[in-house]
Design a protein around this motif. Structure first.
Motif, PDB file in Angstrom:
ATOM      1  N   SER A   1       0.884  -1.100  -0.113  1.00 54.79           N
ATOM      2  CA  SER A   1      -0.086  -0.016  -0.024  1.00 54.79           C
ATOM      3  C   SER A   1       0.967   1.270   0.005  1.00 54.79           C
ATOM      4  N   PHE A   2       1.942   1.122   0.912  1.00 51.76           N
ATOM      5  CA  PHE A   2       2.941   2.582   0.921  1.00 51.76           C
ATOM      6  C   PHE A   2       3.518   2.669  -0.601  1.00 51.76           C
ATOM      7  N   GLN A   3       3.908   1.450  -1.063  1.00 47.90           N
ATOM      8  CA  GLN A   3       4.523   1.493  -2.366  1.00 47.90           C
ATOM      9  C   GLN A   3       3.755   2.177  -3.554  1.00 47.90           C
ATOM     10  N   VAL A   4       2.443   1.702  -3.546  1.00 44.88           N
ATOM     11  CA  VAL A   4       1.447   2.359  -4.343  1.00 44.88           C
ATOM     12  C   VAL A   4       1.461   3.793  -4.243  1.00 44.88           C
ATOM     13  N   SER A   5       1.163   4.209  -2.983  1.00 46.87           N
ATOM     14  CA  SER A   5       1.143   5.493  -2.628  1.00 46.87           C
ATOM     15  C   SER A   5       2.703   6.433  -3.196  1.00 46.87           C
TER      16      SER A   5
ATOM     17  N   ALA B   1       4.791   5.299  -5.481  1.00 49.17           N
ATOM     18  CA  ALA B   1       5.023   5.437  -6.847  1.00 49.17           C
ATOM     19  C   ALA B   1       4.407   6.436  -7.486  1.00 49.17           C
ATOM     20  N   LEU B   2       3.207   6.816  -6.962  1.00 47.50           N
ATOM     21  CA  LEU B   2       2.277   7.747  -7.627  1.00 47.50           C
ATOM     22  C   LEU B   2       2.913   9.378  -7.378  1.00 47.50           C
ATOM     23  N   LEU B   3       3.928   9.631  -6.341  1.00 47.62           N
ATOM     24  CA  LEU B   3       4.370  10.619  -6.249  1.00 47.62           C
ATOM     25  C   LEU B   3       5.403  11.251  -7.170  1.00 47.62           C
ATOM     26  N   ALA B   4       5.200  12.353  -7.425  1.00 52.18           N
ATOM     27  CA  ALA B   4       6.156  13.298  -8.465  1.00 52.18           C
ATOM     28  C   ALA B   4       7.644  13.219  -8.208  1.00 52.18           C
ATOM     29  N   GLU B   5       8.264  13.016  -9.272  1.00 50.37           N
ATOM     30  CA  GLU B   5       9.981  13.099  -8.978  1.00 50.37           C
ATOM     31  C   GLU B   5      10.272  14.579  -9.358  1.00 50.37           C
TER      32      GLU B   5
ATOM     33  N   ALA C   1      16.429  18.639 -13.623  1.00 53.10           N
ATOM     34  CA  ALA C   1      17.132  20.012 -13.708  1.00 53.10           C
ATOM     35  C   ALA C   1      17.300  20.238 -12.283  1.00 53.10           C
ATOM     36  N   GLY C   2      17.587  19.715 -11.144  1.00 55.53           N
ATOM     37  CA  GLY C   2      17.673  20.008  -9.892  1.00 55.53           C
ATOM     38  C   GLY C   2      16.566  20.428  -9.029  1.00 55.53           C
ATOM     39  N   GLY C   3      15.191  20.285  -9.783  1.00 56.11           N
ATOM     40  CA  GLY C   3      13.961  20.526  -8.998  1.00 56.11           C
ATOM     41  C   GLY C   3      13.631  19.483  -8.255  1.00 56.11           C
ATOM     42  N   LEU C   4      13.297  19.734  -6.901  1.00 54.71           N
ATOM     43  CA  LEU C   4      12.922  18.673  -5.831  1.00 54.71           C
ATOM     44  C   LEU C   4      11.298  18.514  -5.985  1.00 54.71           C
ATOM     45  N   GLY C   5      11.187  17.031  -6.170  1.00 56.59           N
ATOM     46  CA  GLY C   5       9.864  16.770  -6.084  1.00 56.59           C
ATOM     47  C   GLY C   5       9.339  15.633  -4.855  1.00 56.59           C
ATOM     48  N   PRO C   6       7.989  15.736  -4.629  1.00 58.08           N
ATOM     49  CA  PRO C   6       7.610  14.748  -3.434  1.00 58.08           C
ATOM     50  C   PRO C   6       8.183  13.737  -3.228  1.00 58.08           C
ATOM     51  N   ALA C   7       8.748  12.844  -4.070  1.00 60.49           N
ATOM     52  CA  ALA C   7       9.256  11.551  -4.109  1.00 60.49           C
ATOM     53  C   ALA C   7      10.602  11.543  -3.540  1.00 60.49           C
ATOM     54  N   GLN C   8      11.326  12.644  -4.041  1.00 59.55           N
ATOM     55  CA  GLN C   8      12.727  12.784  -3.329  1.00 59.55           C
ATOM     56  C   GLN C   8      12.771  13.415  -1.998  1.00 59.55           C
ATOM     57  N   ALA C   9      11.807  14.272  -1.831  1.00 60.91           N
ATOM     58  CA  ALA C   9      11.594  14.901  -0.399  1.00 60.91           C
ATOM     59  C   ALA C   9      11.217  13.949   0.630  1.00 60.91           C
ATOM     60  N   PHE C  10      10.342  12.944   0.235  1.00 65.98           N
ATOM     61  CA  PHE C  10      10.151  11.594   0.884  1.00 65.98           C
ATOM     62  C   PHE C  10      11.014  11.018   1.472  1.00 65.98           C
ATOM     63  N   ARG C  11      12.165  10.621   0.207  1.00 60.94           N
ATOM     64  CA  ARG C  11      13.532   9.902   0.596  1.00 60.94           C
ATOM     65  C   ARG C  11      14.334  10.631   1.557  1.00 60.94           C
ATOM     66  N   LEU C  12      14.552  11.999   1.251  1.00 59.42           N
ATOM     67  CA  LEU C  12      15.515  12.683   1.878  1.00 59.42           C
ATOM     68  C   LEU C  12      15.193  12.830   3.241  1.00 59.42           C
TER      69      LEU C  12
END
Length: 828
Positions: free
Chosen positions: A345-349, A351-355, A359-370
């Motif tokens: 379930s977590f993985q589905v949520s 996977a739908l996050l935007a990267e 070009a150096g822009g931060l998306g929700p997926a990378q924010a989640f990881r960091l």
């Protein structure tokens, strides 16, 4: 300086309510029995003990004294406490409302009907059963234990008229909450002032049980680690009740009724999904709904996450999401959380996050990881923005999108945290998918953010400290504008500061000097709170990092923290070894402030061995500060030099040092250092038998220490205050102050201060005609002084040879141990 009357009248005295309760219990009386004896009502006794009467009348006190059969000493203590209450300025804070800490009940709560009814019935036995009702809810992560507990707590809240206490014990975190920390929060909620908080866990627990006696209060202990964590938080009154949740069964929790919380039944699962996505949509695809629920393992958390995805995408069918979950189950490695479907379930949520845009822009997926790569309890928006490398205005929508995706929680505006299961998932994603350099960079930016903020805080709280300030222009911290705001920030962020400092020390990829400097700043907070074990552990981690990096300057900063710990523990050889190393490194690095700091601490170390050598060190440290224009260091060192002069009976020189030090303290805005110097000035007045002026000084020092939370210096002020009162022949007040100091020193593990307080308590007891008790107190002090190798042992030994001799005015200076040297500039 003011008179004794004005001084006492304007300062703090022990709480009347707590003292009355202690005297009643010592007499073996219930509140009802005391009401009957005194002629007061039951409600009047309850209100007096709970502090709801801010100005108890003299006639009421007289009735209580007679009803309790108090001796003259205890009667005076009760009257003195009431006198202080009557003179206190009444204000909005004089009546403490009952705590109401429950989180909001969930709107779409479903199921659990039988369990909820049984738990409610048990909790409502509070006040009608011989012991505290304790209910424990146990189950795997995501099964809905917290939701159920909060729902039940709201259902019974009307039964608990004195309030509800709630805490998340963070039992599955790397650093669960310690019972002492929880007790501090509960005591604050019950009306205990910050300055009155005991330091030791045992003392906090005792005060907590005292305050909870005769109250009807519900205590909710969420996410417990084990029975030991819960046991210290249990009230003793059967009018209270406890509701706790945990992953494992609390086997060792005596008297608890256990309920295993399992997954939802099929019917409950269908109802919950329908509540989230709408009944018509769930009914339109019953087979897909069943498959989705089974894939989620019928865990409420997973069902809510899956339902939230569907609710946000009205064009998706239930079959689409069920297929995606099944696909993720086949490809994901097993996550050891007890249920594969939660991870899917977590993985589905996720996977739908935007990267980012690449070009150096931060998306929700990378924010989640960091964010997942960073330790800490929670994180503020400013800190998260710093770690993620963007402005708060740009980062906040990203974090809020993670909240909308149920991958992040926001317990308060501007603060964010992970659910414990999702944190583990975020850590896995960070380690598996995020570039190591990016993770190091995020940690480094957060270290710089905290370092910049804590430097601002230190300038407000401890401006006399002689450690470097980096002034990082590219890492703006949180703006703190005044002393109180700085202390509030420290209290709010200290757990995160400790976690990040420890992570940075063990990470190995960051600049050792910056990490060492952050740890040194954090050390000031640890010293304030007397957390020496934590300070030593953190300094040891930084020392290892510095040595691996070959950074001698960072090594000296860490070694200095270890020297301070050793100095406070009276481990003189250990402290000396570290200070010699630090002095050598500081001189080689051209760090004049560090050199002065090390010289000053060596002087403090020598005060117990050779006062002349100590004075020479202080003089050399003062010359270094003046040669390099380090104004902020002069004041603390001048105060210590004054102590050295005073020890050699050079009173005029001592007074001159204190006056110069006070002027500079005020110039640089250093209230803590001023408190130390004012207290030392009070000792000077005492030696000249000017007791009114001494008392005024010690009260002012005590007030400042309590405001700043400096518990160590508070204990010194209390001992000196006791000696000054005794000089005026006020033995009762002297005994009270020395016992307060003794309690505080024992809470702090401050052995030298404990021996000082025991010595002074013995003098007060002798003056009151309690010779046998005085001898016991002196013997206890002697044992501690001998264990520490302190020269005061000879003084106390001499006193024990003549305990019955009558006291002459001013004799407290001659027959007492030397006043303790205040360690001002180890933190200068």
């Amino acid at each position: 300086m003011g008179t004794v009357a004005r001084t006492v009248e304007s300062r703090e005295t022990p709480g009347f309510g707590l003292l009355l309760r202690a005297l009643r219990r010592r007499a073996g009386l219930t509140q009802e029995a005391l009401a009957g004896r005194s002629g007061l009502s039951d409600r009047a006794i309850r209100d007096l003990e709970r502090g709801r009467v801010s100005r108890p009348r003299r006639a009421t006190i007289d009735l209580l004294v007679r009803a309790l059969g108090l001796d003259p000493g205890d009667a005076d203590r009760l009257r003195m406490a009431a006198w202080a209450e009557r003179r206190a300025e009444p204000g909005p804070g004089s009546v403490i409302p009952p705590p109401s800490q429950l989180p909001a009940d969930i709107a779409d709560f479903v199921g659990r009907g039988d369990t909820a009814r049984r738990v409610v019935r048990l909790l409502r036995q509070a006040g009608h059963a011989p012991s505290v009702p304790i209910v424990a809810l146990a189950g795997i992560g995501g099964v809905g234990k917290t939701t159920l507990a909060v729902h039940i707590a709201h259902a019974v809240r009307e039964h608990f008229t004195d309030g509800q206490l709630y805490v998340d014990l963070r039992g599955v975190d790397a650093a669960p909450m310690e019972p002492a920390e929880v007790l501090a929060g509960f005591l604050r909620a019950l009306g205990v002032a910050e300055a009155a908080l005991p330091k030791a866990e045992q003392e906090r627990a005792a005060l907590y049980r005292t305050l909870m006696a005769d109250r009807r209060t519900l205590v909710v202990l969420d996410n417990a680690r084990d029975s030991a964590q819960v046991r210290a938080l249990l009230p003793g009154s059967p009018a209270c009740a406890v509701l706790t949740t945990s992953r494992s069964r609390p086997v060792g929790l005596e008297g608890a009724t256990l309920f295993d919380v399992g997954v939802l039944t099929p019917e409950e699962g269908r109802t919950l999904l329908a509540e989230v996505i709408g009944a018509p949509r769930a009914a339109a695809e019953p087979a897909a709904a069943e498959r989705l629920l089974e894939t989620c393992g019928r865990l409420p958390l997973a069902v809510r996450i899956a339902g939230a995805r569907l609710a946000a995408r009205p064009g998706w069918s239930l079959r689409t999401l069920a297929d995606r979950l099944a696909c993720e189950q086949r490809t994901l490695d097993e996550l050891q959380l007890g249920d594969l479907a939660v991870r899917a379930s977590f993985q589905v949520s996720y996977a739908l996050l935007a990267e980012g845009d690449g070009a150096g822009g931060l998306g929700p997926a990378q924010a989640f990881r960091l964010l997942g790569s960073l330790d800490g309890v929670d994180i503020g928006l400013d800190a998260a923005a710093a770690a993620l490398g963007g402005a708060s205005e740009r980062i906040e929508p990203i974090l809020e999108s993670l909240v909308d995706a149920r991958l992040l929680e926001t317990p308060a505006p501007g603060r964010y945290r992970f659910h414990d299961l999702i944190r583990l998932f975020a850590v896995e994603k960070a380690e598996g998918e995020e570039d190591e350099r990016a993770r190091h960079a995020a940690l480094g930016r957060l270290v710089d953010h905290y370092l910049d903020t804590v430097e601002h805080v230190d300038r407000l709280v401890r401006p006399g400290r002689l450690i470097p300030y980096l002034d990082l222009p590219d890492a703006p911290g949180v703006a703190v504008s005044d002393y109180r705001e700085a202390l509030d920030w420290l209290d709010r962020e200290h757990a995160n500061l400790l976690a990040i400092a420890a992570q940075a020390a063990t990470d190995g990829g960051l600049d050792a000097f910056r990490v060492a400097l952050l740890a040194a700043h954090v050390g000031a907070f640890l010293e304030f709170r007397g957390l020496w074990d934590t300070q030593a552990r953190l300094a040891g981690q930084v020392l290892e990092l510095a040595r691996k990096a070959g950074d001698r300057h960072a090594e000296a900063l860490a070694g200095h923290e270890l020297a301070l710990v050793a100095l406070h523990r009276y481990q003189t050889a250990e402290a000396d070894r570290w200070l010699v190393m630090c002095l050598e490194v500081y001189r080689a690095a051209g760090d004049a402030a560090g050199e002065a700091r090390a010289l000053n601490n060596r002087g403090i170390l020598e005060m117990d061995r050779d006062v002349d050598i100590a004075g020479a060190y202080f003089t050399e440290a003062l010359e270094v500060c003046r040669r390099h224009g380090i104004r902020r260091g002069e004041c603390g060192i001048l105060s210590n030099l004054g102590v050295a002069h005073q020890a050699k009976q050079r009173f005029s020189d001592a007074a001159a040092c204190y006056e110069q030090a006070l002027a500079i303290h005020r110039e640089v805005g250093n209230p803590d250092g001023a408190a130390n110097t004012i207290n030392n000035l009070g000792r000077l007045y005492m030696e000249r038998a000017r007791y009114d002026e001494a008392i005024a000084c010690h009260w002012e020092s005590l007030r400042i220490c309590r405001k700043s939370g400096n518990r160590y210096w508070e204990s010194d002020s209390l001992v000196d205050l006791a000696a000054a009162y005794r000089g005026l022949g006020l033995g009762d007040i002297a005994l009270l102050r020395s016992e307060q100091a003794l309690t505080l020193c024992r809470e702090l593990g401050h052995a030298y201060g404990e021996a000082k307080a025991l010595t002074e308590r013995g003098h007060a007891m002798r003056d009151l005609g309690r010779a046998s008790a005085a001898v016991v107190s002196w013997e206890q002090a002697l044992a501690i002084f001998e264990r520490l190798g302190a020269r005061e042992a000879e003084v106390v030994r001499a006193v024990l040879q003549r305990p019955g001799r009558a006291r002459r005015r001013g004799e407290h200076v001659a027959d007492g141990a030397r006043p303790p040297i205040r360690v001002v500039a180890p933190r200068a």
